[in-house]
Design a protein around this motif. Structure first.
Motif, PDB file in Angstrom:
ATOM      1  N   ARG A 113      20.483 -10.848 -20.888  1.00 58.59           N
ATOM      2  CA  ARG A 113      20.439 -11.280 -22.289  1.00 58.59           C
ATOM      3  C   ARG A 113      19.517 -10.384 -23.117  1.00 58.59           C
ATOM      4  O   ARG A 113      19.795 -10.093 -24.271  1.00 58.59           O
ATOM      5  N   ASP A 114      18.401  -9.993 -22.518  1.00 59.49           N
ATOM      6  CA  ASP A 114      17.403  -9.202 -23.248  1.00 59.49           C
ATOM      7  C   ASP A 114      16.771  -8.203 -22.295  1.00 59.49           C
ATOM      8  O   ASP A 114      15.846  -8.540 -21.560  1.00 59.49           O
ATOM      9  N   HIS A 116      14.803  -6.010 -22.809  1.00 62.57           N
ATOM     10  CA  HIS A 116      13.401  -5.722 -23.127  1.00 62.57           C
ATOM     11  C   HIS A 116      12.421  -6.478 -22.227  1.00 62.57           C
ATOM     12  O   HIS A 116      11.265  -6.094 -22.128  1.00 62.57           O
ATOM     13  N   CYS A 117      12.876  -7.542 -21.577  1.00 59.44           N
ATOM     14  CA  CYS A 117      11.953  -8.268 -20.695  1.00 59.44           C
ATOM     15  C   CYS A 117      11.528  -7.392 -19.522  1.00 59.44           C
ATOM     16  O   CYS A 117      10.468  -7.597 -18.941  1.00 59.44           O
TER      17      CYS A 117
END
Length: 126
Positions: free
Chosen positions: A86-87, A89-90
């Motif tokens: 989903r992201d 960036h995590c």
């Protein structure tokens, strides 16, 4: 396959460096390869399943960093992987925790070791 975009390959014909170039995240329980992976810019996730009786070793230092993900079950691992999907960036946040570990690790070997690690990281980022 677990997910079509997750590939598990045999590594007998590959070097660690070539594997790291194709890796977004390294999952380990107890392995010093995590140090090399972090040095090549790959975030490391420690799998700490309670039924695995083999000691977690140096990975415990990562687990002790505040905010580092605690993965004890396959469900928690699945949730982490879904959050990465989903992201993406995590993974950057996870890698920041890994850098804290490397800094502490290098401290034991003196300033020259830290300078060499910083060069590796800077070369990877450029």
């Amino acid at each position: 396959p677990i997910y079509s975009h997750i590939k598990i390959i045999e590594s007998k014909d590959l070097s660690n460096k070539s594997l790291f170039e194709k890796t977004d995240l390294l999952l380990v329980h107890n392995s010093t390869i995590m140090i090399e992976a972090i040095a090549h810019g790959v975030p490391v996730l420690i799998i700490n399943h309670p039924e695995v009786t083999f000691p977690i070793g140096i990975g415990q230092h990562l687990l002790d960093i505040p905010g580092y993900p605690q993965i004890h079950t396959s469900r928690e691992l699945e949730q982490f992987i879904l959050s990465v999907q989903r992201d993406h960036h995590c993974l950057a946040g996870l890698f920041e925790k890994c850098l804290i570990f490397i800094h502490k690790y290098c401290k034991y070997f003196g300033d020259e070791s830290i300078r060499e690690q910083i060069k590796l990281f800077e070369n990877h980022l450029n």
